[in-house]
Design a protein around this motif. Structure first.
Motif, PDB file in Angstrom:
ATOM      1  N   LEU A  42       0.805  -1.219   0.000  1.00 19.90           N
ATOM      2  CA  LEU A  42       0.000   0.000   0.000  1.00 19.90           C
ATOM      3  C   LEU A  42       0.837   1.268   0.000  1.00 19.90           C
ATOM      4  CD1 LEU A  42      -2.646  -1.159   2.632  1.00 19.90           C
ATOM      5  CD2 LEU A  42      -2.705  -1.429   0.147  1.00 19.90           C
ATOM      6  N   ALA A  43       2.149   1.127  -0.181  1.00 23.54           N
ATOM      7  CA  ALA A  43       3.049   2.282  -0.215  1.00 23.54           C
ATOM      8  C   ALA A  43       2.859   3.172   1.006  1.00 23.54           C
ATOM      9  CB  ALA A  43       2.841   3.076  -1.506  1.00 23.54           C
ATOM     10  N   ALA A  44       2.800   2.532   2.171  1.00 26.72           N
ATOM     11  CA  ALA A  44       2.563   3.254   3.413  1.00 26.72           C
ATOM     12  C   ALA A  44       3.875   3.512   4.148  1.00 26.72           C
ATOM     13  CB  ALA A  44       1.615   2.464   4.309  1.00 26.72           C
ATOM     14  N   GLN A  45       3.849   4.504   5.046  1.00 24.78           N
ATOM     15  CA  GLN A  45       4.995   4.727   5.922  1.00 24.78           C
ATOM     16  C   GLN A  45       5.127   3.582   6.911  1.00 24.78           C
ATOM     17  OE1 GLN A  45       3.533   8.754   6.989  1.00 24.78           O
ATOM     18  NE2 GLN A  45       5.665   9.160   7.497  1.00 24.78           N
ATOM     19  N   ALA A  46       4.009   3.212   7.489  1.00 23.82           N
ATOM     20  CA  ALA A  46       3.992   2.190   8.525  1.00 23.82           C
ATOM     21  C   ALA A  46       2.575   1.656   8.641  1.00 23.82           C
ATOM     22  CB  ALA A  46       4.459   2.773   9.867  1.00 23.82           C
ATOM     23  N   ALA A  47       2.453   0.566   9.385  1.00 26.01           N
ATOM     24  CA  ALA A  47       1.140  -0.013   9.670  1.00 26.01           C
ATOM     25  C   ALA A  47       1.223  -0.673  11.037  1.00 26.01           C
ATOM     26  CB  ALA A  47       0.737  -1.025   8.600  1.00 26.01           C
ATOM     27  N   GLY A  48       0.098  -0.791  11.673  1.00 21.43           N
ATOM     28  CA  GLY A  48       0.071  -1.408  12.996  1.00 21.43           C
ATOM     29  C   GLY A  48      -1.196  -2.190  13.212  1.00 21.43           C
ATOM     30  N   VAL A  49      -1.112  -3.145  14.131  1.00 20.61           N
ATOM     31  CA  VAL A  49      -2.259  -3.985  14.461  1.00 20.61           C
ATOM     32  C   VAL A  49      -2.553  -3.851  15.945  1.00 20.61           C
ATOM     33  CG1 VAL A  49      -3.195  -6.323  14.511  1.00 20.61           C
ATOM     34  CG2 VAL A  49      -1.693  -5.628  12.634  1.00 20.61           C
ATOM     35  N   VAL A 120       0.165  11.866   6.736  1.00 21.07           N
ATOM     36  CA  VAL A 120      -0.796  12.724   6.038  1.00 21.07           C
ATOM     37  C   VAL A 120      -2.191  12.110   6.030  1.00 21.07           C
ATOM     38  CG1 VAL A 120      -1.355  13.802   3.816  1.00 21.07           C
ATOM     39  CG2 VAL A 120       1.026  13.720   4.602  1.00 21.07           C
ATOM     40  N   THR A 121      -2.246  10.794   5.830  1.00 18.78           N
ATOM     41  CA  THR A 121      -3.529  10.094   5.733  1.00 18.78           C
ATOM     42  C   THR A 121      -3.482   8.816   6.565  1.00 18.78           C
ATOM     43  OG1 THR A 121      -3.815  10.905   3.459  1.00 18.78           O
ATOM     44  CG2 THR A 121      -5.196   9.066   4.138  1.00 18.78           C
ATOM     45  N   THR A 122      -4.600   8.444   7.103  1.00 19.75           N
ATOM     46  CA  THR A 122      -4.693   7.163   7.811  1.00 19.75           C
ATOM     47  C   THR A 122      -6.011   6.496   7.478  1.00 19.75           C
ATOM     48  OG1 THR A 122      -4.485   6.070   9.968  1.00 19.75           O
ATOM     49  CG2 THR A 122      -5.796   8.087   9.900  1.00 19.75           C
ATOM     50  N   PHE A 123      -6.028   5.199   7.564  1.00 20.59           N
ATOM     51  CA  PHE A 123      -7.277   4.452   7.457  1.00 20.59           C
ATOM     52  C   PHE A 123      -7.115   3.146   8.229  1.00 20.59           C
ATOM     53  CE2 PHE A 123      -4.831   3.389   3.645  1.00 20.59           C
ATOM     54  CZ  PHE A 123      -4.893   2.007   3.577  1.00 20.59           C
ATOM     55  N   ALA A 124      -8.239   2.525   8.551  1.00 20.31           N
ATOM     56  CA  ALA A 124      -8.206   1.298   9.357  1.00 20.31           C
ATOM     57  C   ALA A 124      -9.280   0.339   8.873  1.00 20.31           C
ATOM     58  CB  ALA A 124      -8.422   1.631  10.832  1.00 20.31           C
ATOM     59  N   ALA A 136      -8.044  -4.439  14.991  1.00 21.74           N
ATOM     60  CA  ALA A 136      -8.035  -3.569  13.815  1.00 21.74           C
ATOM     61  C   ALA A 136      -6.628  -3.424  13.253  1.00 21.74           C
ATOM     62  CB  ALA A 136      -8.592  -2.198  14.164  1.00 21.74           C
ATOM     63  N   LEU A 137      -6.579  -3.211  11.950  1.00 13.42           N
ATOM     64  CA  LEU A 137      -5.340  -2.935  11.227  1.00 13.42           C
ATOM     65  C   LEU A 137      -5.361  -1.468  10.826  1.00 13.42           C
ATOM     66  CD1 LEU A 137      -2.781  -3.667   9.528  1.00 13.42           C
ATOM     67  CD2 LEU A 137      -4.358  -4.367   7.702  1.00 13.42           C
ATOM     68  N   ASN A 138      -4.332  -0.725  11.205  1.00 10.69           N
ATOM     69  CA  ASN A 138      -4.264   0.717  10.944  1.00 10.69           C
ATOM     70  C   ASN A 138      -3.086   1.006  10.015  1.00 10.69           C
ATOM     71  OD1 ASN A 138      -4.558   3.539  13.287  1.00 10.69           O
ATOM     72  ND2 ASN A 138      -4.864   3.452  11.086  1.00 10.69           N
ATOM     73  N   VAL A 139      -3.341   1.773   8.968  1.00  7.38           N
ATOM     74  CA  VAL A 139      -2.313   2.087   7.972  1.00  7.38           C
ATOM     75  C   VAL A 139      -2.040   3.593   7.994  1.00  7.38           C
ATOM     76  CG1 VAL A 139      -1.661   1.937   5.540  1.00  7.38           C
ATOM     77  CG2 VAL A 139      -3.092   0.140   6.563  1.00  7.38           C
ATOM     78  N   PHE A 140      -0.748   3.943   7.942  1.00  5.44           N
ATOM     79  CA  PHE A 140      -0.320   5.346   8.004  1.00  5.44           C
ATOM     80  C   PHE A 140       0.416   5.699   6.715  1.00  5.44           C
ATOM     81  CE2 PHE A 140       0.028   3.298  12.225  1.00  5.44           C
ATOM     82  CZ  PHE A 140      -1.090   3.880  12.809  1.00  5.44           C
TER      83      PHE A 140
END
Length: 256
Positions: A42-49, A120-124, A136-140
């Motif tokens: 997803l070309a994200a900076q980071a992600a977390g669970v 800049v943007t986040t979604f979960a 939940a899975l959170n993407v940054f």
């Protein structure tokens, strides 16, 4: 049929998510790999669970890339954030501009910390299987997501989360089956030892097997010992035979 590199990477991630039945399975490593795949795909900076059980957060796991940042942003959601919103509703939180959320006083603690990390943007998306919500899975993301990009990023994240949820559920069932099998094996082995000890005493005393068992059981009760432990002592000939015989005489009225 032509497959893009991204599709092949997604397929590999889904296969990996199904591998949860091995003895070496570790949930922290498993969830970190899920977060790593999100960063990659997803070309994200980071992600977390965030794993949640009964409304209580039980585990936070960040991607290898910027792990400290991911954990920090998950911890910042104690009073509200995408993960808690997703878990509470059971539905995805679509891409949200951090600055817009901050201006609207949405998740103030979380958005303030996200801005410090240049998110800049986040979604979960929910980690869910049937009616069970694991968390939940959170993407940054370091860029502002808009159509059409957000139209593919969110469904792909949900596919990864759904696959991981299935893997977690299968691992839970697998662990329960292994535990039950171990308990049944232990019970069977215990029963075999008790029967063996009962037979040894009956032969030694020239008595009925049920009388020998009653003596064995009474001996265990008086000394508050597990019956299986007493049976093992009889088999190993370390039990007090005089005391056992006294129990037998008192229970069965002597040899028959």
């Amino acid at each position: 049929m032509h497959h893009t590199t991204r599709e092949l990477r997604l397929a590999a991630a889904l296969v990996e998510a199904a591998d949860t039945l091995s003895d070496s399975f570790g949930i922290e490593d498993y969830l970190q790999r899920l977060a790593d795949h999100c960063v990659d795909l997803l070309a994200a900076q980071a992600a977390g669970v965030m794993l949640i059980d009964g409304g209580r957060t039980v585990s936070l796991t960040g991607s290898s890339a910027h792990e400290d940042m991911a954990i920090d942003l998950l911890q910042a959601q104690h009073s509200g954030g995408p993960c808690l919103d997703t878990y509470g509703s059971g539905r995805a939180v679509p891409p949200v501009s951090i600055r817009a959320a901050r201006a609207a006083s949405r998740w103030p603690d979380f958005t303030e910390r996200a801005l410090r990390h240049d998110v800049v943007t986040t979604f979960a998306v929910p980690l869910r299987r049937s009616d069970r919500l694991f968390g939940a899975l959170n993407v940054f993301v370091p860029t502002l997501l808009g159509e059409p990009s957000s139209g593919s990023e969110l469904p792909m994240a949900q596919i990864l989360a759904d696959s991981a949820s299935l893997g977690l559920q299968n691992n839970t069932v697998h662990s329960q089956c292994r535990t039950l099998a171990g308990q049944l094996q232990q019970a069977l082995s215990s029963r075999v030892r008790i029967e063996q000890a009962k037979g040894m005493l009956a032969e030694r005393w020239n008595a009925r097997a049920d009388h020998a068992f009653m003596a064995l059981r009474q001996y265990a009760r008086r000394r508050r010992l597990p019956l299986d432990r007493v049976a093992s002592a009889v088999i190993e000939r370390s039990a007090d035979d005089t005391e056992l015989r006294r129990e037998f005489d008192g229970t069965a009225g002597g040899p028959s």
